[in-house]
Design a protein around this motif. Structure first.
Motif, PDB file in Angstrom:
ATOM      1  N   VAL A 230      -9.831   7.100  10.962  1.00  0.00           N
ATOM      2  CA  VAL A 230      -9.686   8.259  10.084  1.00  0.00           C
ATOM      3  C   VAL A 230      -8.489   8.070   9.157  1.00  0.00           C
ATOM      4  O   VAL A 230      -8.553   8.357   7.956  1.00  0.00           O
ATOM      5  N   ARG A 231      -7.403   7.567   9.716  1.00  0.00           N
ATOM      6  CA  ARG A 231      -6.210   7.322   8.904  1.00  0.00           C
ATOM      7  C   ARG A 231      -6.508   6.350   7.764  1.00  0.00           C
ATOM      8  O   ARG A 231      -6.114   6.584   6.616  1.00  0.00           O
ATOM      9  N   SER A 232      -7.211   5.270   8.062  1.00  0.00           N
ATOM     10  CA  SER A 232      -7.536   4.274   7.029  1.00  0.00           C
ATOM     11  C   SER A 232      -8.427   4.883   5.947  1.00  0.00           C
ATOM     12  O   SER A 232      -8.254   4.597   4.748  1.00  0.00           O
ATOM     13  N   ALA A 233      -9.379   5.725   6.355  1.00  0.00           N
ATOM     14  CA  ALA A 233     -10.270   6.348   5.386  1.00  0.00           C
ATOM     15  C   ALA A 233      -9.533   7.320   4.468  1.00  0.00           C
ATOM     16  O   ALA A 233      -9.870   7.461   3.283  1.00  0.00           O
ATOM     17  N   LEU A 234      -8.512   7.993   5.002  1.00  0.00           N
ATOM     18  CA  LEU A 234      -7.795   9.012   4.234  1.00  0.00           C
ATOM     19  C   LEU A 234      -6.651   8.458   3.396  1.00  0.00           C
ATOM     20  O   LEU A 234      -6.219   9.106   2.432  1.00  0.00           O
ATOM     21  N   ALA A 235      -6.137   7.295   3.747  1.00  0.00           N
ATOM     22  CA  ALA A 235      -4.948   6.765   3.077  1.00  0.00           C
ATOM     23  C   ALA A 235      -5.075   6.722   1.557  1.00  0.00           C
ATOM     24  O   ALA A 235      -4.131   7.119   0.841  1.00  0.00           O
TER      25      ALA A 235
END
Length: 262
Positions: A230-235
């Motif tokens: 999720v973090r990678s998708a939102l960065a």
């Protein structure tokens, strides 16, 4: 202050007072002007619905009001009591009060009371004296849409039902105005507004604090990987070049008055 109804706890959303203070203190800090909307007077009796650890409850007491804090989290109620506040573990969807309060205040809590939002409003109306006011802020339609969408997508890739786990109720302005009126309130003012909010740390801390209901639906061994995904998708959307994260908040704020008998 900022916390959920008992259904959120039952759905897997638990609260740690220390983690909440680290990752969620901005919720109370950004609501200082909501206290001005309430404008509590000395001697008034106020219910703080979703009082959390009591950070905003203290401000109401400092203005001279007699305040009862209510929250579904025993951990956060204990933190509020440690501040010397009258705080009680209660379900916001089954409030026990009858015409006891001049005002009800709620910040960032109503959207956690997803199971029966109309029961919340009925309980608030019962708790208020005729002519009493209800001042609140909550998540509106579109609140944390990017974060919520990324979590739903990551869970769907694992064959998990994110909709069933989703703990949030984010209404439109028109929908919530209708609900308030149906519960016997006159709406004096209601608005929605975007409030992109700089987080105090990495988005991981936000997810681990506020998205526990989703994570509880994921096998424990896979939770860290989901958070990283999720973090990678939102960065690209929510992190800047300096590594600071901004959450895509949209808020609904209102002041309403319980109708007096005809």
């Amino acid at each position: 202050m900022a916390v959920p109804g008992v259904n959120a706890v039952a759905a897997g959303q638990a609260w740690d007072a220390g983690a909440y203070a680290r990752n969620g203190r901005f919720v109370a800090d950004l609501a200082a002007d909501l206290v001005d909307w309430l404008a509590p007077s000395p001697g008034e009796r106020v219910l703080d619905l979703g009082c959390g650890d009591g950070a905003l409850t203290e401000q109401l007491v400092e203005r001279g009001a007699t305040v009862v804090g209510a929250d579904a989290s025993p951990e956060l109620v204990a933190a509020a009591r440690a501040r010397g506040l009258d705080a009680r573990v209660l379900d916001g969807q089954a409030l026990p009060f009858d015409a006891e309060f001049d005002a009800v205040f709620s910040n960032a809590a109503l959207h956690w009371m997803k199971r029966d939002p109309d029961a919340v409003l009925a309980g608030v109306a019962r708790a208020l004296k005729p002519g009493g006011r209800f001042v609140a802020e909550m998540g509106a339609a579109g609140n944390v849409a990017a974060i919520r969408g990324a979590v739903h997508e990551a869970m769907a890739r694992r064959g998990l039902d994110a909709t069933a786990a989703d703990p949030w109720f984010f209404p439109t302005l028109a929908d919530y105005r209708r609900r308030l009126q149906a519960a016997g309130f006159e709406v004096a003012g209601i608005e929605t507004f975007a409030r992109p909010t700089l987080l105090p740390g990495d988005i991981r801390g936000w997810l681990q604090t506020f998205a526990q209901a989703f994570l509880a639906a994921v096998p424990e061994a896979g939770r860290a990987a989901l958070v990283d995904e999720v973090r990678s998708a939102l960065a690209p959307r929510l992190a800047n070049a300096a590594g600071q994260w901004t959450a895509d908040y949209v808020r609904l704020r209102f002041i309403a008055t319980k109708k007096r008998p005809a």
